[in-house]
Scaffold this motif. Structure first.
Motif, PDB file in Angstrom:
ATOM      1  N   ARG A 178      63.512 -60.483 -61.552  1.00 52.96           N
ATOM      2  CA  ARG A 178      62.831 -59.182 -61.588  1.00 52.96           C
ATOM      3  C   ARG A 178      61.893 -59.048 -60.401  1.00 52.96           C
ATOM      4  O   ARG A 178      61.372 -60.034 -59.892  1.00 52.96           O
ATOM      5  N   GLY A 179      61.694 -57.796 -59.979  1.00 54.38           N
ATOM      6  CA  GLY A 179      60.783 -57.549 -58.876  1.00 54.38           C
ATOM      7  C   GLY A 179      60.483 -56.074 -58.733  1.00 54.38           C
ATOM      8  O   GLY A 179      60.855 -55.267 -59.573  1.00 54.38           O
ATOM      9  N   THR A 180      59.821 -55.732 -57.627  1.00 51.48           N
ATOM     10  CA  THR A 180      59.416 -54.359 -57.339  1.00 51.48           C
ATOM     11  C   THR A 180      60.026 -53.918 -56.020  1.00 51.48           C
ATOM     12  O   THR A 180      59.953 -54.647 -55.030  1.00 51.48           O
ATOM     13  N   VAL A 181      60.605 -52.715 -55.998  1.00 52.73           N
ATOM     14  CA  VAL A 181      61.184 -52.156 -54.773  1.00 52.73           C
ATOM     15  C   VAL A 181      60.034 -51.762 -53.852  1.00 52.73           C
ATOM     16  O   VAL A 181      59.139 -51.014 -54.248  1.00 52.73           O
ATOM     17  N   ILE A 182      60.069 -52.280 -52.609  1.00 54.94           N
ATOM     18  CA  ILE A 182      58.992 -51.931 -51.669  1.00 54.94           C
ATOM     19  C   ILE A 182      59.484 -51.122 -50.475  1.00 54.94           C
ATOM     20  O   ILE A 182      58.671 -50.545 -49.756  1.00 54.94           O
ATOM     21  N   VAL A 218      64.536 -53.554 -50.215  1.00 53.18           N
ATOM     22  CA  VAL A 218      63.664 -54.701 -50.014  1.00 53.18           C
ATOM     23  C   VAL A 218      62.897 -54.874 -51.325  1.00 53.18           C
ATOM     24  O   VAL A 218      62.226 -53.962 -51.796  1.00 53.18           O
ATOM     25  N   ILE A 219      63.046 -56.077 -51.916  1.00 55.25           N
ATOM     26  CA  ILE A 219      62.454 -56.356 -53.213  1.00 55.25           C
ATOM     27  C   ILE A 219      61.394 -57.443 -53.075  1.00 55.25           C
ATOM     28  O   ILE A 219      61.628 -58.471 -52.442  1.00 55.25           O
ATOM     29  N   ALA A 238      60.227 -65.248 -56.382  1.00 54.54           N
ATOM     30  CA  ALA A 238      61.076 -65.738 -55.289  1.00 54.54           C
ATOM     31  C   ALA A 238      60.746 -65.130 -53.932  1.00 54.54           C
ATOM     32  O   ALA A 238      61.561 -65.181 -53.030  1.00 54.54           O
ATOM     33  N   GLY A 239      59.568 -64.542 -53.767  1.00 53.89           N
ATOM     34  CA  GLY A 239      59.217 -63.959 -52.477  1.00 53.89           C
ATOM     35  C   GLY A 239      59.884 -62.609 -52.253  1.00 53.89           C
ATOM     36  O   GLY A 239      60.352 -61.965 -53.188  1.00 53.89           O
TER      37      GLY A 239
END
Length: 65
Positions: free
Chosen positions: A28-32, A41-42, A47-48
């Motif tokens: 899981r992550g955030t779209v930047i 780009v996540i 995981a960076g």
């Protein structure tokens, strides 16, 4: 596949990872940002930061939208 458009700031998970390992382990992550060729780009939670194909992402529904 989701019909919801993914936007900068959305929380997402890697659909393929989810299918392989299950919901509790899904990446899981955030779209930047977005790049050409349907890449996002996540900022991954554990995981960076890396680019990832948009077609493999699923938005995590927010109760505030």
């Amino acid at each position: 596949m989701s019909t919801v458009q993914i936007r900068v700031g959305d929380r997402v998970f890697d659909r393929d990872d989810h299918q392989r390992r299950g919901d509790l382990c899904a990446t899981r992550g955030t779209v930047i940002a977005f790049l050409p060729d349907q890449l996002a780009v996540i900022d991954w939670d554990h995981a960076g930061t890396d680019s990832h194909p948009v077609a493999e992402l699923e938005r995590i529904a927010s109760p505030h939208r």
